[in-house]
Design an enzyme around this catalytic site. Structure first.
Site, PDB file in Angstrom:
ATOM      1  N   CYS A  16       0.823  -1.208   0.000  1.00  0.00           N
ATOM      2  CA  CYS A  16       0.000   0.000   0.000  1.00  0.00           C
ATOM      3  C   CYS A  16       0.854   1.253   0.000  1.00  0.00           C
ATOM      4  CB  CYS A  16      -0.846   0.048   1.261  1.00  0.00           C
ATOM      5  SG  CYS A  16      -1.678  -1.476   1.608  1.00  0.00           S
ATOM      6  N   GLY A  45      -1.425   1.370  -4.803  1.00  0.00           N
ATOM      7  CA  GLY A  45      -2.654   0.667  -4.461  1.00  0.00           C
ATOM      8  C   GLY A  45      -3.858   1.336  -5.076  1.00  0.00           C
ATOM      9  N   ASN A 119       1.414   0.069   5.794  1.00  0.00           N
ATOM     10  CA  ASN A 119       1.911  -0.565   4.575  1.00  0.00           C
ATOM     11  C   ASN A 119       2.852  -1.684   5.002  1.00  0.00           C
ATOM     12  OD1 ASN A 119       4.430   0.328   2.114  1.00  0.00           O
ATOM     13  ND2 ASN A 119       2.903  -1.259   2.004  1.00  0.00           N
ATOM     14  N   GLY A 120       2.551  -2.890   4.568  1.00  0.00           N
ATOM     15  CA  GLY A 120       3.402  -4.011   4.931  1.00  0.00           C
ATOM     16  C   GLY A 120       2.566  -5.241   5.165  1.00  0.00           C
ATOM     17  N   TYR A 259      10.562  -2.666  -9.171  1.00  0.00           N
ATOM     18  CA  TYR A 259       9.262  -2.561  -9.813  1.00  0.00           C
ATOM     19  C   TYR A 259       8.313  -1.550  -9.183  1.00  0.00           C
ATOM     20  CZ  TYR A 259       4.342  -3.717 -10.492  1.00  0.00           C
ATOM     21  OH  TYR A 259       3.003  -3.633 -10.702  1.00  0.00           O
ATOM     22  N   SER A 300       7.915   0.282 -15.563  1.00  0.00           N
ATOM     23  CA  SER A 300       9.051  -0.019 -14.697  1.00  0.00           C
ATOM     24  C   SER A 300      10.251  -0.605 -15.439  1.00  0.00           C
ATOM     25  CB  SER A 300       8.613  -0.942 -13.562  1.00  0.00           C
ATOM     26  OG  SER A 300       7.685  -1.880 -14.041  1.00  0.00           O
ATOM     27  N   ASP A 362      12.412  -5.836 -19.411  1.00  0.00           N
ATOM     28  CA  ASP A 362      11.365  -5.681 -18.396  1.00  0.00           C
ATOM     29  C   ASP A 362      12.020  -5.834 -17.030  1.00  0.00           C
ATOM     30  OD1 ASP A 362       8.925  -5.154 -17.292  1.00  0.00           O
ATOM     31  OD2 ASP A 362       7.910  -6.945 -18.060  1.00  0.00           O
ATOM     32  N   CYS A 399       6.652 -13.685  -1.696  1.00  0.00           N
ATOM     33  CA  CYS A 399       6.980 -12.631  -0.733  1.00  0.00           C
ATOM     34  C   CYS A 399       5.960 -12.685   0.396  1.00  0.00           C
ATOM     35  CB  CYS A 399       6.925 -11.262  -1.411  1.00  0.00           C
ATOM     36  SG  CYS A 399       7.174  -9.914  -0.240  1.00  0.00           S
ATOM     37  N   CYS A 475      16.402  -7.026   1.399  1.00  0.00           N
ATOM     38  CA  CYS A 475      15.702  -8.308   1.452  1.00  0.00           C
ATOM     39  C   CYS A 475      15.610  -8.842   0.040  1.00  0.00           C
ATOM     40  CB  CYS A 475      14.292  -8.155   2.029  1.00  0.00           C
ATOM     41  SG  CYS A 475      13.337  -9.694   1.903  1.00  0.00           S
TER      42      CYS A 475
HETATM   43  P1  AMP Z   1       4.228 -11.897 -15.465  1.00  0.00           P
HETATM   44  O1  AMP Z   1       3.476 -11.378 -16.620  1.00  0.00           O
HETATM   45  O2  AMP Z   1       3.360 -12.701 -14.531  1.00  0.00           O
HETATM   46  O3  AMP Z   1       5.497 -12.594 -15.788  1.00  0.00           O
HETATM   47  O4  AMP Z   1       4.643 -10.642 -14.574  1.00  0.00           O
HETATM   48  C1  AMP Z   1       5.693  -9.803 -14.956  1.00  0.00           C
HETATM   49  C2  AMP Z   1       5.200  -8.426 -15.197  1.00  0.00           C
HETATM   50  O5  AMP Z   1       4.399  -7.967 -14.096  1.00  0.00           O
HETATM   51  C3  AMP Z   1       6.328  -7.448 -15.329  1.00  0.00           C
HETATM   52  O6  AMP Z   1       6.006  -6.632 -16.431  1.00  0.00           O
HETATM   53  C4  AMP Z   1       6.347  -6.670 -14.029  1.00  0.00           C
HETATM   54  O7  AMP Z   1       6.609  -5.293 -14.244  1.00  0.00           O
HETATM   55  C5  AMP Z   1       4.963  -6.837 -13.475  1.00  0.00           C
HETATM   56  N1  AMP Z   1       4.965  -7.115 -12.033  1.00  0.00           N
HETATM   57  C6  AMP Z   1       5.928  -7.631 -11.276  1.00  0.00           C
HETATM   58  N2  AMP Z   1       5.513  -7.764  -9.995  1.00  0.00           N
HETATM   59  C7  AMP Z   1       4.246  -7.335  -9.953  1.00  0.00           C
HETATM   60  C8  AMP Z   1       3.272  -7.208  -8.924  1.00  0.00           C
HETATM   61  N3  AMP Z   1       3.557  -7.573  -7.671  1.00  0.00           N
HETATM   62  N4  AMP Z   1       2.054  -6.706  -9.251  1.00  0.00           N
HETATM   63  C9  AMP Z   1       1.768  -6.350 -10.509  1.00  0.00           C
HETATM   64  N5  AMP Z   1       2.645  -6.430 -11.530  1.00  0.00           N
HETATM   65  C10 AMP Z   1       3.874  -6.930 -11.262  1.00  0.00           C
END
Ligand code: AMP
Length: 494
Positions: A16, A45, A119-120, A259, A300, A362, A399, A475
């Site tokens: 958050c 969020g 947040n956490g 990210y 990102s 990415d 996580c 971490c």
């Molecule tokens: P995926 O499509 O499942 O391989 O997720 C990778 C993509 O999701 C990348 O483009 C990341 O920028 C993005 N991403 C990574 N972690 C998260 C997250 N916790 N929530 C939403 N998007 C994420």
């Protein structure tokens, strides 16, 4: 990129953004500043938001599902009167997005009112809940934050400072907190500093925020980060700081830099964009490939793509356009829908990629959905070769501290090696940054103190091992499965 991550996992992720505002003139209204702060934390969020304000006598509050810009209006903000405010934006997994879980939580007792924005993610919620239930507490939400506020309220008769330190010593996990009484604003960060929290100054008061971009947005100055294990109490006397508990190693979440955070934020002295660019530079050094153009996955992946281009000398181009209006509010419950979402959200710029050997960067691969679809999009647009580069190491573990990663079975890197993933996503080549390379990139951006020159050597307890480093100040649980603290009960079994 932040394509919708529907998650069937049953734990509410509290991932958050929080804000706190203290204005010394009691006639000023803190809710307007808190509102602008929340708008700039919206990326943290999008499910629900809330504000609580205190005027020295009482606390009022308001929570609603939806985006900050949609939820508040002039009338609502004007009705939230008071010179102190805390606010929250919540990201939760699908199905857990309910108004009961929206924050801030407010508790009323004979001794006064308390509001909490968190947040956490705690790892000992269950034992704490049981302990509270045994002594008569009831719960209305599945949120960790309700446990925190109930613990503070329970200890309130010992005085605010004791109530806070006692609570903070009981809870385990990651937490950045903005707490408010009728007269006081308090900030606290967990002993490992896993989630971020910073302090800013505005002309007539103080700001606490998850990220410095919120302080900038309301015309304030970043003063400093709240240290791991630090509590700051802000009231008429100014800012009082003290540390709670034992000294523990700093373990800031790497994924904030990879990210989650906004590129214009500065976290623990590191500019987020700068860190991403450095990761791109290291990636170029580690996994060079002949190509005509470097592009990044918005948003990102862009910093790392710039860094990759700079280090490799291969020209940078936009390459991909993102539809800004498809956010996480559009929840994709099935894998099929998640895949379709990538097409809705991203498209290639033919003029940048047609006939070219393309390097696409990415920040991470989680399930592999985004990368597979992006490669299809690029090939359809005429790319001759597609080389995927990832500015974080393979995500192999869930996580437990607030980032929304699925269980191991859904993490492509937990189950397949790089070559198998390359084949699955259909890339001509695939490479991830090494663990050492990522940490090197971060450490090269650390400042010793404000304004001081960079450290020339990797720093801060920096005896990280070849396996990638437990003492580096970050971490890396999602990459290595080594967490800052032991998991309790069912948690370790995902
Ligand atoms: P995926 O499509 O499942 O391989 O997720 C990778 C993509 O999701 C990348 O483009 C990341 O920028 C993005 N991403 C990574 N972690 C998260 C997250 N916790 N929530 C939403 N998007 C994420």
């Amino acid at each position: 990129m932040d394509i919708a991550h529907a998650n069937e996992d049953d734990k509410l992720k509290e991932y958050c953004g929080i804000i706190g505002v203290y204005l010394s003139n009691h006639d000023d209204n803190a809710s307007r500043l808190a509102y602008y702060g929340l708008q700039s934390l919206q990326h943290r969020g999008q499910e629900s938001t809330g504000l609580a304000v205190a005027d020295g006598e009482k606390i009022d509050h308001f929570r609603e599902m939806g985006l900050v810009a949609e939820v508040y209006n002039k009338e609502k903000l004007a009705a939230l009167k008071g010179h102190i405010a805390i606010g929250h934006v919540l990201y939760s997994t699908s199905g857990k997005a309910t108004i009961e879980n929206a924050q801030p939580f407010v508790s009323r007792s004979k001794l006064g009112q308390i509001a909490v924005a968190h947040n956490g993610s705690l790892v000992n919620t269950e034992p704490m809940k049981e302990f509270l239930e045994e002594t008569g507490s009831t719960f209305t939400s599945s949120s960790d934050s309700e446990v925190i506020i109930k613990l503070i309220a329970k200890n309130y008769k010992k005085g605010l400072e004791r109530a806070l330190t006692d609570t903070i010593q009981l809870i385990k996990g990651s937490f950045a907190l903005a707490v408010m009484t009728e007269k006081t604003l308090i900030g606290a960060r967990d002993p490992n500093g896993i989630r971020p929290l910073c302090l800013g100054k505005v002309q007539n008061g103080w700001i606490l925020a998850s990220e410095s971009c919120a302080i900038d947005a309301i015309g304030g100055e970043l003063v400093r980060d709240i240290a791991p294990g630090e509590i700051v109490i802000i009231n008429e006397d100014g800012v009082l700081s003290f540390n709670f508990g034992e000294k523990t190693a700093k373990k800031t979440c790497v994924f904030e830099y990879v990210y989650f955070a906004r590129p214009d934020s500065i976290m623990d002295g590191i500019g987020v964009l700068e860190a991403r660019m450095k990761m791109g530079e290291v990636l170029a050094r580690e996994s060079a490939v002949a190509a005509d153009v470097v592009i990044g996955v918005p948003d990102s992946g862009l910093g790392a793509a710039l860094g990759f281009s700079k280090a490799s000398g291969i020209p940078y181009a936009m390459g991909i356009v993102k539809n800004k209006y498809v956010g996480r509010t559009f929840i994709a419950p099935s894998q099929e829908e998640r895949e379709a979402m990538v097409f809705v959200k991203l498209n290639a710029l033919k003029s940048d990629v047609a006939g070219k050997r393309v390097i696409i960067i990415d920040d991470s691969i989680v399930r592999g959905t985004t990368s597979r679809r992006l490669i299809q999009i690029l090939r359809k647009a005429g790319a001759r070769e597609v080389h995927f580069r990832i500015s974080s190491p393979p995500v192999k573990f869930p996580c437990y501290f607030g980032i929304d990663t699925p269980c191991r079975a859904d993490l492509i890197s937990a189950n397949q090696d790089t070559e198998a993933i390359r084949q699955a996503i259909g890339a001509d080549s695939l490479a991830f940054i090494s663990m050492e390379g990522m940490i090197e990139a971060l450490q090269s951006c650390e400042y010793e103190e404000e304004g001081a020159p960079r450290k020339s050597e990797p720093s801060r307890e920096s005896n990280h091992s070849a396996s990638g480093a437990s003492n580096c100040g970050y971490c890396q649980g999602c990459f290595l499965g080594e967490y800052p603290m032991p998991m309790i009960g069912e948690l370790g079994k995902r």
